[in-house]
Design a protein around this motif. Structure first.
Motif, short mmCIF file in Angstrom:
data_model
loop_
_atom_site.label_atom_id
_atom_site.label_comp_id
_atom_site.label_asym_id
_atom_site.label_seq_id
_atom_site.Cartn_x
_atom_site.Cartn_y
_atom_site.Cartn_z
N LEU A 133 77.09 25.51 -23.95
CA LEU A 133 78.00 26.39 -23.21
C LEU A 133 78.95 27.06 -24.21
O LEU A 133 79.85 26.42 -24.76
CB LEU A 133 78.80 25.59 -22.18
CG LEU A 133 79.77 26.41 -21.33
CD1 LEU A 133 79.03 27.41 -20.44
CD2 LEU A 133 80.66 25.50 -20.49
N VAL A 134 78.72 28.35 -24.46
CA VAL A 134 79.56 29.08 -25.42
C VAL A 134 80.78 29.61 -24.66
O VAL A 134 80.64 30.41 -23.73
CB VAL A 134 78.80 30.25 -26.07
CG1 VAL A 134 79.55 30.73 -27.31
CG2 VAL A 134 77.38 29.86 -26.44
N LEU A 135 81.96 29.15 -25.07
CA LEU A 135 83.18 29.53 -24.37
C LEU A 135 83.60 30.96 -24.75
O LEU A 135 83.15 31.49 -25.77
CB LEU A 135 84.30 28.55 -24.75
CG LEU A 135 84.01 27.08 -24.42
CD1 LEU A 135 85.14 26.19 -24.95
CD2 LEU A 135 83.83 26.89 -22.92
N PRO A 136 84.46 31.58 -23.95
CA PRO A 136 84.97 32.90 -24.31
C PRO A 136 85.59 32.85 -25.71
O PRO A 136 86.30 31.89 -26.04
CB PRO A 136 86.04 33.17 -23.26
CG PRO A 136 85.65 32.33 -22.09
CD PRO A 136 84.98 31.11 -22.65
N ASP A 137 85.30 33.82 -26.52
CA ASP A 137 85.81 33.94 -27.90
C ASP A 137 85.38 32.80 -28.82
O ASP A 137 85.93 32.64 -29.90
CB ASP A 137 87.34 34.04 -27.92
CG ASP A 137 87.81 35.24 -27.11
OD1 ASP A 137 87.17 36.31 -27.24
OD2 ASP A 137 88.76 35.08 -26.33
N GLU A 138 84.42 32.03 -28.41
CA GLU A 138 83.97 30.94 -29.28
C GLU A 138 82.96 31.46 -30.29
O GLU A 138 82.13 32.33 -29.99
CB GLU A 138 83.32 29.82 -28.45
CG GLU A 138 82.88 28.62 -29.32
CD GLU A 138 82.42 27.40 -28.52
OE1 GLU A 138 82.26 27.51 -27.29
OE2 GLU A 138 82.20 26.34 -29.15
N LYS A 139 83.07 30.94 -31.51
CA LYS A 139 82.03 31.14 -32.53
C LYS A 139 81.49 29.76 -32.82
O LYS A 139 82.24 28.88 -33.21
CB LYS A 139 82.65 31.66 -33.83
CG LYS A 139 83.07 33.10 -33.80
CD LYS A 139 83.50 33.51 -35.20
CE LYS A 139 84.40 34.73 -35.10
NZ LYS A 139 84.93 35.14 -36.38
N HIS B 54 79.06 31.37 -21.50
CA HIS B 54 77.61 31.56 -21.37
C HIS B 54 76.85 30.31 -21.82
O HIS B 54 76.88 29.98 -23.01
CB HIS B 54 77.15 32.75 -22.23
CG HIS B 54 77.81 34.04 -21.85
ND1 HIS B 54 77.48 34.74 -20.71
CD2 HIS B 54 78.82 34.74 -22.44
CE1 HIS B 54 78.23 35.82 -20.63
NE2 HIS B 54 79.07 35.85 -21.66
N PRO B 55 76.17 29.62 -20.89
CA PRO B 55 75.33 28.49 -21.28
C PRO B 55 74.02 29.03 -21.88
O PRO B 55 73.10 29.39 -21.16
CB PRO B 55 75.08 27.76 -19.96
CG PRO B 55 75.27 28.80 -18.89
CD PRO B 55 76.23 29.82 -19.43
#
Ligand code: C2O
Ligand code: CU
Length: 469
Positions: free
Chosen positions: A429-435, A401-402
């Motif tokens: 850009l938030v990657l899958p499973d990124e915090k 999700h950007p």
């Protein structure tokens, strides 16, 4: 989708008390307006041969009033850092619209978000925007109203903020990257599929740069060229690589990078910008190709051809870009704000002001926006002017999700997934499973929208706003 009529708008202004009064009392940064006339930007509908086969009907365009152009792509607007930029929007669409100036730190009432910062601009109406951009770089403009359709059909242009102290290049190419969703008859097909909206988003069928499939630009042999790349597509994330020339990344999301580095591959997601300094090859006629290597078969984005005899320039000769005066975050005094990006179980149709697409698939902190909460207009958080915040963004979905913030900038501080550079930005850009931790100084008063720039995600719940007082 249905639009709110003027009459319902008055009614809903009363219901949405927060917004109704907010519009009147919203503070503005003071700005000295000059006497120069505003540029007049018309939002229009027309027929354009996008795919080179036949005209696509109902393309939405921006044009400059009184300056007819055969180029259907939106005009590249130019402003100067610290100088007042004035633009008058003239709405010649048959639906309401607004202009949001993506990435620009401006007074809240110039931000272009219907019901949050300004009323709709109805058909035939005009709206005056004026602001003086504090940051130089590559930015863009687009509607914030029925956004999926309006952007999907072509309303998205580039705004360049110049600084006279910037180094002089031998050439500049602006690339506005986006797709159109057309059927085999060259006409628009449905802009999204609900199943895709609940995943990565629905992709277009025709890839373009500046509204042309695989355009080619002439560039000076052996010269230094500035490439300003803007991903204005509603869905697509690009992994860009340039073949045939030496290139350095000089700015990301409008802001100069502290240290230039050679371009290997750069990820540019919806809303983001990438500025490259390119040293064109020395032999006349040489071709360079900008490719998107995200799909399994690389796709050509644009081509460049060296013309003339070599200018024999050197990337090392290039002085630095003028820096944008950032706001220093006081991390020792930061307040943490959890921001959970999730999918919502609930996906029924839902009515909304200004462009709901009828589903709810996504949420921020479990609230799909506008939420089914006692107060659908509540901000995600109240921020105090001048305070530092750490946005603890956690993406528990299997999709990237950007995420984009209006009116202010942030810096990525740390991530559980990758080495982050502390770059000033408005879109991450938030990657899958990124915090990821984003540090933010609340330096601009008003209600600032925060949303995913995959427009289907934005429009199906991944939206909210911060209130800075
Ligand atoms: Cu390009 Cu709400 O933004
Ligand atoms: Cu998203």
């Amino acid at each position: 989708m249905t639009f709110v009529s003027r009459r319902t708008l008055l009614k809903s202004a009363a219901v949405l008390g927060a917004y109704g009064t907010g519009l009147a009392v919203m503070p503005r940064l003071s700005q000295a307006l000059t006497a120069t006339d505003p540029i007049e930007i018309e939002a229009l509908t027309g027929d354009v041969p996008l795919d080179g086969k036949q005209a696509t009907r109902g393309v939405m365009r921006y044009g400059l009033a009184g300056q007819p152009s055969t180029d259907p792509s939106p005009p590249i607007l130019r402003a100067k850092r610290g100088e007042t930029f004035k633009a008058q929007l003239i709405n010649r669409l048959d639906e309401p619209t607004t202009i949001h100036w993506h990435g620009i730190r401006l007074p809240n009432d110039q931000d272009g978000v219907p019901f949050v910062t300004q009323p709709y601009v109805y058909t035939g109406d005009r709206f005056d925007y004026a602001f003086s951009p504090p940051d130089a770089g590559t930015f863009w403009y687009h509607p914030h109203c029925n956004t999926l359709t309006q952007m999907g059909r072509g309303l998205a242009g580039v705004l360049v903020v110049e600084d006279d102290r910037d180094p002089v290049f031998d050439g500049e190419v602006v690339l506005n990257l986006r797709d159109f969703r057309l059927g085999s008859d060259s006409q628009f097909i449905e802009q999204f599929k609900p199943r895709d909206a609940a995943k990565t988003g629905t992709f277009g069928t025709l890839r373009t740069a500046n509204w042309q499939p695989e355009p080619r630009y002439d560039v000076p042999t052996g010269g230094l060229v500035r490439l300003r790349i803007v991903a204005t597509d509603v869905t697509r994330i690009y992994n860009l690589r340039l073949n045939g020339a030496e290139a350095q990344i000089i700015a990301i999301d409008g802001h100069p990078v502290p240290e230039r580095r050679a371009l290997d591959m750069a990820v540019v997601s919806p809303g983001q910008r990438l500025d490259l300094a390119v040293r064109i090859a020395d032999s006349e006629g040489a071709e360079m190709v900008l490719e998107d290597i995200r799909p399994s078969t690389p796709k050509v984005v644009a081509r460049f051809r060296a013309v003339g005899s070599s200018l024999k320039r050197n990337l090392g000769d290039l002085g630095p870009l003028a820096v944008n005066a950032g706001v220093e975050a006081d991390l020792s005094n930061a307040t943490e704000i959890p921001l959970l990006l999730s999918a919502t179980a609930e996906n029924s149709a839902r009515d909304s002001i200004c462009g709901s697409i009828g589903y709810s698939f996504w949420a921020i902190n479990k609230v799909p926006y506008p939420g089914d909460t006692p107060d659908p207009t509540a901000p995600i958080a109240d921020l105090k002017l001048g305070q530092t915040y750490l946005l603890n963004v956690e993406n528990v979905t299997p999709h990237a999700h950007p995420i984009h913030l209006h009116g202010m900038n942030f810096k990525a501080i740390s991530s559980n997934k990758r080495e982050v550079q502390p770059l000033v930005s408005d879109t991450y850009l938030v990657l899958p499973d990124e915090k990821v931790q984003l540090a933010l100084v609340a330096d601009n008063l008003g209600d600032w929208v925060f949303h995913c720039h995959i427009i289907e995600h934005q429009k199906t719940g991944m939206t909210g706003y911060f209130k800075v007082t």
